[in-house]
Design a protein around this motif. Sequence first.
Motif, PDB file in Angstrom:
ATOM      1  N   LEU A 124       0.821  -1.211   0.000  1.00  0.00           N
ATOM      2  CA  LEU A 124       0.000   0.000   0.000  1.00  0.00           C
ATOM      3  C   LEU A 124       0.857   1.265   0.000  1.00  0.00           C
ATOM      4  O   LEU A 124       0.567   2.230  -0.712  1.00  0.00           O
ATOM      5  CB  LEU A 124      -0.942  -0.041   1.203  1.00  0.00           C
ATOM      6  N   GLY A 125       1.923   1.251   0.769  1.00  0.00           N
ATOM      7  CA  GLY A 125       2.796   2.420   0.847  1.00  0.00           C
ATOM      8  C   GLY A 125       3.613   2.619  -0.414  1.00  0.00           C
ATOM      9  O   GLY A 125       3.836   3.744  -0.862  1.00  0.00           O
ATOM     10  N   ARG A 126       4.073   1.511  -0.997  1.00  0.00           N
ATOM     11  CA  ARG A 126       4.852   1.635  -2.233  1.00  0.00           C
ATOM     12  C   ARG A 126       3.930   2.079  -3.388  1.00  0.00           C
ATOM     13  O   ARG A 126       4.339   2.835  -4.264  1.00  0.00           O
ATOM     14  CB  ARG A 126       5.559   0.325  -2.547  1.00  0.00           C
ATOM     15  N   LEU A 127       2.681   1.625  -3.360  1.00  0.00           N
ATOM     16  CA  LEU A 127       1.741   2.051  -4.398  1.00  0.00           C
ATOM     17  C   LEU A 127       1.583   3.569  -4.359  1.00  0.00           C
ATOM     18  O   LEU A 127       1.589   4.242  -5.397  1.00  0.00           O
ATOM     19  CB  LEU A 127       0.376   1.382  -4.200  1.00  0.00           C
ATOM     20  N   GLY A 472      -0.689  -0.503 -10.539  1.00  0.00           N
ATOM     21  CA  GLY A 472       0.435  -0.417 -11.453  1.00  0.00           C
ATOM     22  C   GLY A 472       1.679   0.007 -10.686  1.00  0.00           C
ATOM     23  O   GLY A 472       1.625   0.289  -9.483  1.00  0.00           O
ATOM     24  N   ILE A 473       2.787   0.048 -11.385  1.00  0.00           N
ATOM     25  CA  ILE A 473       4.080   0.423 -10.795  1.00  0.00           C
ATOM     26  C   ILE A 473       4.721   1.455 -11.717  1.00  0.00           C
ATOM     27  O   ILE A 473       4.425   1.484 -12.914  1.00  0.00           O
ATOM     28  CB  ILE A 473       5.007  -0.804 -10.681  1.00  0.00           C
ATOM     29  N   THR A 474       5.595   2.282 -11.177  1.00  0.00           N
ATOM     30  CA  THR A 474       6.258   3.213 -12.092  1.00  0.00           C
ATOM     31  C   THR A 474       7.428   2.517 -12.786  1.00  0.00           C
ATOM     32  O   THR A 474       8.336   1.998 -12.143  1.00  0.00           O
ATOM     33  CB  THR A 474       6.728   4.517 -11.416  1.00  0.00           C
ATOM     34  N   THR A 663       2.078  -6.109  -6.250  1.00  0.00           N
ATOM     35  CA  THR A 663       2.732  -5.205  -7.203  1.00  0.00           C
ATOM     36  C   THR A 663       4.162  -5.678  -7.456  1.00  0.00           C
ATOM     37  O   THR A 663       4.728  -5.402  -8.514  1.00  0.00           O
ATOM     38  CB  THR A 663       2.739  -3.751  -6.689  1.00  0.00           C
ATOM     39  N   GLY A 664       4.718  -6.457  -6.510  1.00  0.00           N
ATOM     40  CA  GLY A 664       6.021  -7.071  -6.734  1.00  0.00           C
ATOM     41  C   GLY A 664       5.951  -8.006  -7.942  1.00  0.00           C
ATOM     42  O   GLY A 664       6.906  -8.075  -8.732  1.00  0.00           O
ATOM     43  N   GLY A 796       3.070  -3.961 -20.175  1.00  0.00           N
ATOM     44  CA  GLY A 796       2.850  -2.506 -20.234  1.00  0.00           C
ATOM     45  C   GLY A 796       1.590  -2.058 -19.509  1.00  0.00           C
ATOM     46  O   GLY A 796       1.542  -0.958 -18.931  1.00  0.00           O
ATOM     47  N   LYS A 797       0.589  -2.920 -19.483  1.00  0.00           N
ATOM     48  CA  LYS A 797      -0.655  -2.577 -18.780  1.00  0.00           C
ATOM     49  C   LYS A 797      -0.398  -2.175 -17.334  1.00  0.00           C
ATOM     50  O   LYS A 797      -1.152  -1.389 -16.758  1.00  0.00           O
ATOM     51  CB  LYS A 797      -1.592  -3.793 -18.819  1.00  0.00           C
ATOM     52  N   PHE A 798       0.655  -2.728 -16.739  1.00  0.00           N
ATOM     53  CA  PHE A 798       0.851  -2.533 -15.294  1.00  0.00           C
ATOM     54  C   PHE A 798       1.689  -1.295 -14.959  1.00  0.00           C
ATOM     55  O   PHE A 798       2.229  -1.182 -13.860  1.00  0.00           O
ATOM     56  CB  PHE A 798       1.409  -3.809 -14.668  1.00  0.00           C
TER      57      PHE A 798
END
Length: 821
Positions: A124-127, A472-474, A663-664, A796-798
Motif C-alpha cells: 500500500l505504501g509503495r503504491l 500499477g508500478i512506475t 505489485t512485486g 505494459g498494462k501494469f
Amino acid sequence: MIPAPCDLGNSTESLKNSIINHVRFTLGAYVESASQNDWWVATCLAIRDRVMDHATKSRTIHRQSGVRRVHYLSLEYLMGRLLENNLRNSGLYDVTKQALSEMGKDLDELLESEPDMGLGNGGLGRLAACFMDSLSTVNLPAIGYGIHYEFGLFRQEFINGRQVEHPDAWMRDGSPWKIARPSYRQSIQLYGRVVQKFDDYGRPHYEWVETKQLLGLPWDIPIVGYDSHTVNVLRLWQAQADEDFNFQVFNEGSYVEALRDKAIAETVSKVLYPNDSTENGKELRLVQQYFFVACSLADIVRRFKVGYTLPWSEFPSKAAIQLNDTHPAVAIPELMRILVDLEGLEWEEAWDICQKTFSYTNHTLLPEALEMWSVSLFERVLPRHLQIIYEINQRFLEQDVEGKWPGDNEKKRSLSLIEERGGRYVRMANLSVLGSHATNGVAALHTRLLCERLFADFYALYPDRFLNLTNGITFRRWLDVCNPELSALITEAIGKDWKKDAALLRNLDPYADDPAFRARYAQIKRGHKAKLAEVIQAECGVTVSPDALFDVQIKRLHEYKRQHLNLLNIVTMYREILDNPDADFHPRVFIFGAKAAPGYFLAKNIIHAINAVAAKVNNDPRVGDKLKVVFLPNYRVSLAEKIIPAADLSEQISTAGKEASGTGNMKLALNGSLTIGTLDGANVEIEEEVGSENIFIFGLTVEEVTALKAKGYNPWDYYWANKKLRDTIDWISSDYFTGNAEEFLPLRRSLLDHGDPYLCLADYQPYVDAQAKVDAAYKDKDHWMKMAILNTARVGKFSSDRTILEYAEKVWHLPQVVVND
Ligand code: 26W
C-alpha cells in the motif's frame, strides 16, 4: 529589482559550481575535506535547486487555472531513495555523474549512501509512492498528504536466525529533500467534549470544547516526474505541541510539566506502526490518523478559501480526495464537522459535498485487516466525530436501507456503520464506502470479490459506485532506475518513448525471436545476478553461482502469502538431493526478503525456520551447489532494486482470494522474471497479458478454495495421503535443523492442528509439480530467455501511469495540465 538568479544551468560546469557552492556555503565544509555525506547532501541540493522553481510554477499554474486537484491521503509512502530517481527523471543523470567525476567523486557511491525513506509497510505504501511519480509524469495536479514519521519501518536484523527489530532513524542527519513550511502550520483539536447550543431560532448546533490542541508542521518533498515540468509535492505533517495553549490551560505554574506535554504531543508523528494487516486498536494510531487528516483537510479548505470566493457547493469541483484504504477515513466526519459545525451548512448539502469529494480504495479482503475502532475509544478521542457518524448512520439506515429492504433488520445490521456484536465498534470500511462516490478494488479479481462478498449489500444498493482500477508500478524506478542496462537495450531496440507510454513495450515482442537480442538480454540478466551474488556474499556470507536459477520471494511475511509453502518445497528438494544425489536438476538459489510485524508470532517462527533450513542446506557438503537458500536481511525498496533485475523466477503463491493485487509480481515480470503463481490478485491479469505459456500457474482457484472450505478442509487428509509431504513436515519439526524439535512446533501446529488456514497442504503437490516444470523449462536457457523477453514486452498494462490516468478519468475527473519550462 529582482536579482539575477544563480546559475541553475544544466551544463557540467553549472552543476559543479552548484555542488561546490553547497559544500561551501550550505554545509560549511572545505571541498578538500568534505565527507561522503557532505557530497551527497550537496548533490541532492543542487538537483533540488533545479526542480524547486518547477514546483512553485506548477503550484501557481494549478492555482491560476482553477482546475480540480486530487489530494491523495495516505498514512504510508514507501519512497525509497530519491536522488537517482530524481536524476533519471529530470534528465540530469549523465551530466551530474560527469560533474562529480571531474571533482574526483563517484556518483554510484553517493547513491548507495542515501538512506531509504521507508515511511510505509509494504504494497500500500509503495503504491502511493509509485502514484506520486505517475501523477507528476502525466501532468496531473496533485498533492500527497501523509505523516512525517521520525522513525520509518524498523530495520531488521537476524540474530541466530531470528528477527530482531531496530529503530529506523532515516533522517537523523536531516534530509535534503524536505522543506519545512512553517507558514502553513495547522492547529487541530482532540479529546474534550461536545456541547449543544441553540441559535435565536431554537436550532441546535454543536461546539467541541475543552479540547487538547496539537500543531502540525508541514514538510514538503518535491516529486519530480519523468520528462515533465510538473513537480507536485508530498506534504508530510510533523506533530508539535501547542505550547501557548499548554501554558494557559494545563499548566498550573509548572514549567516542566508543560514541557512533558510537549514531549507527549510529539510522539504523535514519532513512528510508523509496523503492522500491515492487523488492526490492534491502539489509541495513538487513531490519534495519528485524525492528526494528519485534520491538518490536511484544514490545508485543503484554506486553499479553497484563499484561492476563490466560491460557494461551498463548488468545493468538489476544486478538490478530489482519495482515501488510501480506510486509514484516513475519519476525513469523512471531519469534513462534515467543518461544513456543518464551522461553516453552518445544512446537513444534506454538506453530505452531498462529502460524497462528491471523497473516493476510497480498498486494499484488502482479509477480515482481520478491516479497521474497527471501539466506540468508547473513538468517543474519548473524537466525541463530535462519533456523533456525526451516528447521524450519518441513522439517516442511511432509515432512508436508503429501509427504502430498499423495508423491515429487514439483518440488512441493517450488516450495513450499519456500527458493529454491535461482541462490543461496539465503528466500521471504517462501511464509513468509507458510504461517504464516497466511488469505491475501487485494486485488481479485477479483487474488485469482483469486493462486490460479491465484502461489500455485497452495499453493491446491491449502489452498484454504480464500485469499479476496478488495477494497480500499477512506475516503470521509471522499476526499470529505468533499477535496471539501466535493460532500459538502454529496450531503448536501442524500440526508442525511448516506452518510458512515458508503456504500451509501446509490445514492440519488443518480435525481438524475443532474435537470437542476438536474446543473447544481450541474457547477458544483462547475468550481470545483475553476478552483482546480487556479491550482495548475498556480503550480507549472508553465502557463495552462490550466477549460473543457478535465482528463485525470489520478496514481500511482507504473512501466512496468506505462504512463504511456508515455499519452504515446504525447499525442504522436499533437499530430501530429494540427499535421497537421489544423481537427480538432474538445475542448481537453484532460493532468495527471500521479508519483514514480519513485530507482534506476529507465527510469521517470526517462519522466518526462523527459513533461516534454520538455509543454515543446514548451505553447509551440507552433500548438497554442494545444487541448492542454496538465502534470506537477505532488512528487505526494503533499495534492496528490492538490486534483487528484482537479478531474478529468474518470481514467487506469487498466495492462497487464491487473499492477495488483493500484488505489485512485486509486476516489477519482477517487467524485469524478465517468470512468475510461478496462483490465480490470485493481479496474477490473473499478468497471465492474460503474457500468455499462459509464459507463466507457471498452479493451485486452487478462488472458487475451489471456497468449495473446499465449505465441504470441510482437513489438512491431515493431505498429510496422510502424501508421503513426501509427510516426510517434509516431520523433518521440519524434528530436531534436525536446530537441535530442538520444539522450535518449529508453532509452524507444524498451524499447518496441522490449527487447520492450515491458508491451505498450504492442499496446494503443496500442485506447487511441487509446477516447480518441476520450472526446472525442466530452465534447462532450455534460450527458450527461457524468450519467455522472459515476452514478459518484459507484455506487461505494459501494469504501468502506474495507466492506473493513474484511469483514476483521473473515472474517479477524479481531472484534466492534465502541462507545465512549460
Ligand atoms: C490497520 C492495519 C493495516 C495496515 C495496512 C491493514 C491493512 C493494511 C494494508 C491495506 C495492507 C496492504 O499493503 N495491502 C496491499 O496493498 C497493495 C496495493 O494495493 C496490494 O497490491 C496488496 O495485494 C495488498 O496486500
